[in-house]
Design a protein around this motif. Structure first.
Motif, mmCIF file in Angstrom:
data_model
loop_
_atom_site.group_PDB
_atom_site.id
_atom_site.type_symbol
_atom_site.label_atom_id
_atom_site.label_comp_id
_atom_site.label_asym_id
_atom_site.label_seq_id
_atom_site.Cartn_x
_atom_site.Cartn_y
_atom_site.Cartn_z
ATOM 1 N N GLU A 1 0.814 -1.209 0.000
ATOM 2 C CA GLU A 1 0.000 0.000 0.000
ATOM 3 C C GLU A 1 0.854 1.268 0.000
ATOM 4 O O GLU A 1 0.507 2.259 -0.648
ATOM 5 C CB GLU A 1 -0.949 -0.013 1.202
ATOM 6 N N GLN B 1 -5.786 -1.160 -10.269
ATOM 7 C CA GLN B 1 -6.586 -0.304 -11.142
ATOM 8 C C GLN B 1 -6.822 1.046 -10.463
ATOM 9 O O GLN B 1 -7.326 1.118 -9.337
ATOM 10 C CB GLN B 1 -7.941 -0.967 -11.415
ATOM 11 N N LYS C 1 -8.581 4.827 -10.161
ATOM 12 C CA LYS C 1 -9.833 5.509 -10.484
ATOM 13 C C LYS C 1 -9.690 6.978 -10.104
ATOM 14 O O LYS C 1 -9.427 7.310 -8.945
ATOM 15 C CB LYS C 1 -11.003 4.876 -9.726
ATOM 16 N N THR D 1 -8.262 6.980 -6.333
ATOM 17 C CA THR D 1 -8.387 5.789 -5.501
ATOM 18 C C THR D 1 -7.918 4.574 -6.307
ATOM 19 O O THR D 1 -7.672 4.669 -7.507
ATOM 20 C CB THR D 1 -9.838 5.580 -5.037
ATOM 21 N N TRP D 2 -7.831 3.429 -5.665
ATOM 22 C CA TRP D 2 -7.372 2.248 -6.389
ATOM 23 C C TRP D 2 -8.057 0.996 -5.850
ATOM 24 O O TRP D 2 -8.600 0.969 -4.741
ATOM 25 C CB TRP D 2 -5.842 2.087 -6.270
ATOM 26 N N GLU D 3 -8.032 -0.056 -6.684
ATOM 27 C CA GLU D 3 -8.542 -1.351 -6.284
ATOM 28 C C GLU D 3 -7.702 -2.434 -6.966
ATOM 29 O O GLU D 3 -7.069 -2.184 -7.989
ATOM 30 C CB GLU D 3 -10.019 -1.541 -6.669
ATOM 31 N N ARG E 1 -7.185 -5.464 -9.193
ATOM 32 C CA ARG E 1 -7.783 -6.234 -10.293
ATOM 33 C C ARG E 1 -6.677 -7.023 -10.967
ATOM 34 O O ARG E 1 -5.563 -6.545 -11.131
ATOM 35 C CB ARG E 1 -8.429 -5.299 -11.321
#
Length: 483
Positions: A428, A463, A465, A478-480, A482
């Motif tokens: 992170e 990913q 955003k 932001t991120w996630e 994938r």
């Protein structure tokens, strides 16, 4: 069909046809593959046989059982350049008896051998059952395993080798079917040979088994004088040491057919008096880079380490499993054009597969039968990958409330083929730092660098955003995760 064949067919370079594979002993299927010369870091051409024969190793373990397959891949550390460096760096210790030549060579090659192990592990390759070093098999061993000096003595005793000009040479004329693997007969070799260069040879095609060392050169003691072995004899000794006089499969790159593998066969058969050395000979095709032969002079010579850890190829680093898939997307016997475009295609494909596989919490217990069937047809990876793509589509379309069987099967197949299907690892702090750098580039209107960071994160399964803070109106990213 014999139960021992397990439905496996392999193309045999020796016969030039695809044959049903029947092991000598189904309880101990034996395979030998020529490994790297650890003078320098392994290049991407070395990666191809490591990956190809790792897939075959996995398939054999699947068909015959993990404890019934013996895979030997050697380390070549007998090399004049390595020997010279060992003498240069440790000559005084060797002369004083404080260090043996073998120990000095190990010190010289320790870094490159360790790097090779790290590289092939990053490519998803399993460790071989045994990984002998050539230096350990020059002289007779306490355990009685085959060694080079004893094999050379057997060849002289049987009339297949002779001493001349300070060398021990293999007499190719003593073997009527010499050249069977490469389909080169002795007359053809003699016709184009420059006899005057090696006047001490009986035949121009005769090759060195042992060569004398000068006082300034490192060497081992032998009945024929202090010297060092020729290149080919090492694999004859190490394969016999762990697999016996005749074994199932011998593999390597296409460039090794002649003279290396041809001469291995000659040495082993004539020393042991056997009809064959290995029943099946397999060779992977050549590799070129961006449409050109890989060459240092062309500036397109890349080590595995460079692709994994630096940005010298395509301006970025490449995950090991992306390199693995890119190698396997072309059938192992075909030539491969290694390119940035191919790596990008492999990365996109792998990302899609993993996203679909993530829809199952665990892998299926059984591998998809059609994937195993495809690989059993001379490692038809393209057909196997077509099935993986079908499974990925079925997994994504699944809308039931029960187990996503397609995703579970896909996850099992990917793990079997050497791809990581574990939970994505997230740093992170590193992601936050990358996002901050990207925002600074955006503020400076450096869109190229901002896009590059986005793509790098996406390649890692992150990913981004972009949005706006509802109060300040400033850009918020932001991120996630994938695949």
């Amino acid at each position: 069909m014999s139960d021992a064949s397990k439905g496996l067919s392999l193309y045999n370079t020796l016969t030039r046809v695809k044959e049903r594979f029947v092991p000598i002993d189904p309880k101990n299927v034996r395979m030998y593959v020529c490994g790297p010369t650890v003078y320098d870091f392994a290049h991407i051409g070395n990666a191809r046989p490591a990956i190809v024969f790792d897939v075959l190793f996995r398939l054999l373990r699947q068909l015959y059982g993990e404890n019934h397959v013996t895979y030997v891949r050697n380390i070549t550390d007998v090399d004049d350049k390595i020997n010279a460096r060992a003498l240069r760096d440790f000559g005084r210790e060797i002369a004083a008896g404080k260090l043996s030549l073998n120990d000095a060579i190990r010190k010289v090659t320790e870094k490159t051998a360790d790097q090779y192990h790290k590289d092939v592990a990053a490519l998803g390759c399993l460790e071989p059952t045994f990984e002998p070093r050539a230096t350990e098999f020059v002289a007779p061993r306490a355990d009685g395993k085959a060694d080079m000096l004893s094999l050379i003595a057997q060849l002289i005793e049987r009339g297949h080798a002779y001493v001349a000009g300070g060398e021990v040479l293999f007499d190719t004329a003593s073997m009527p079917d010499y050249g069977e693997l490469s389909k080169r007969n002795l007359d053809e070799q003699q016709a184009g040979a420059r006899i005057a260069v090696d006047a001490h040879k009986k035949n121009p095609g005769d090759f060195v088994l042992w060569k004398l060392s000068t006082p300034e050169e490192p060497g081992w003691e032998s009945p024929w004088g202090r010297g060092r072995p020729g290149w080919h004899i090492e694999c004859s000794a190490m394969s016999a040491a762990y697999l016996g006089e005749v074994f199932d499969i011998h593999g390597g790159g296409l460039d090794l057919i002649f003279p290396h593998h041809e001469n291995e066969i000659a040495q082993s058969r004539c020393a042991h008096g056997t009809k064959v050395m290995a029943n099946v000979w397999m060779h992977n095709g050549f590799l070129q880079v961006e449409g050109q032969k890989m060459s240092k002079s062309l500036g397109n010579f890349y080590s595995i380490h460079e692709l994994l850890e630096t940005e010298t190829f395509g301006g970025r680093t490449w995950p090991g499993e992306v390199l693995r898939l890119a190698m396997l997307m072309t059938h192992y016997r075909e030539p491969i054009d290694f390119s940035v475009r191919k790596l990008e295609e492999a990365e996109n494909t792998l990302r899609k597969w993993k996203r679909a596989a993530d829809l199952a919490p665990a892998a299926a217990r059984e591998l998809p039968a059609d994937v195993v069937e495809a690989l059993s047809d001379d490692l038809a990876t393209y057909a196997a990958f077509q099935r993986l793509t079908q499974l990925a589509g079925e997994a994504i379309e699944f809308s039931g409330s029960g187990e996503n069987a397609a995703a579970a099967s896909l996850k099992a197949a990917l793990a079997f083929l050497g791809f990581d299907v574990g939970a994505a690892k997230v740093d992170e702090a590193a992601i936050a730092e990358a996002i901050a750098r990207r925002l600074r580039f955006i503020a400076d209107k450096n869109w190229a660098e901002a896009d590059r960071i986005r793509e790098e994160l996406l390649a890692q399964g992150v990913q981004l955003k972009d949005g706006k803070d509802p109060v300040t109106g400033e850009r918020v990213t932001t991120w996630e995760i994938r695949r």
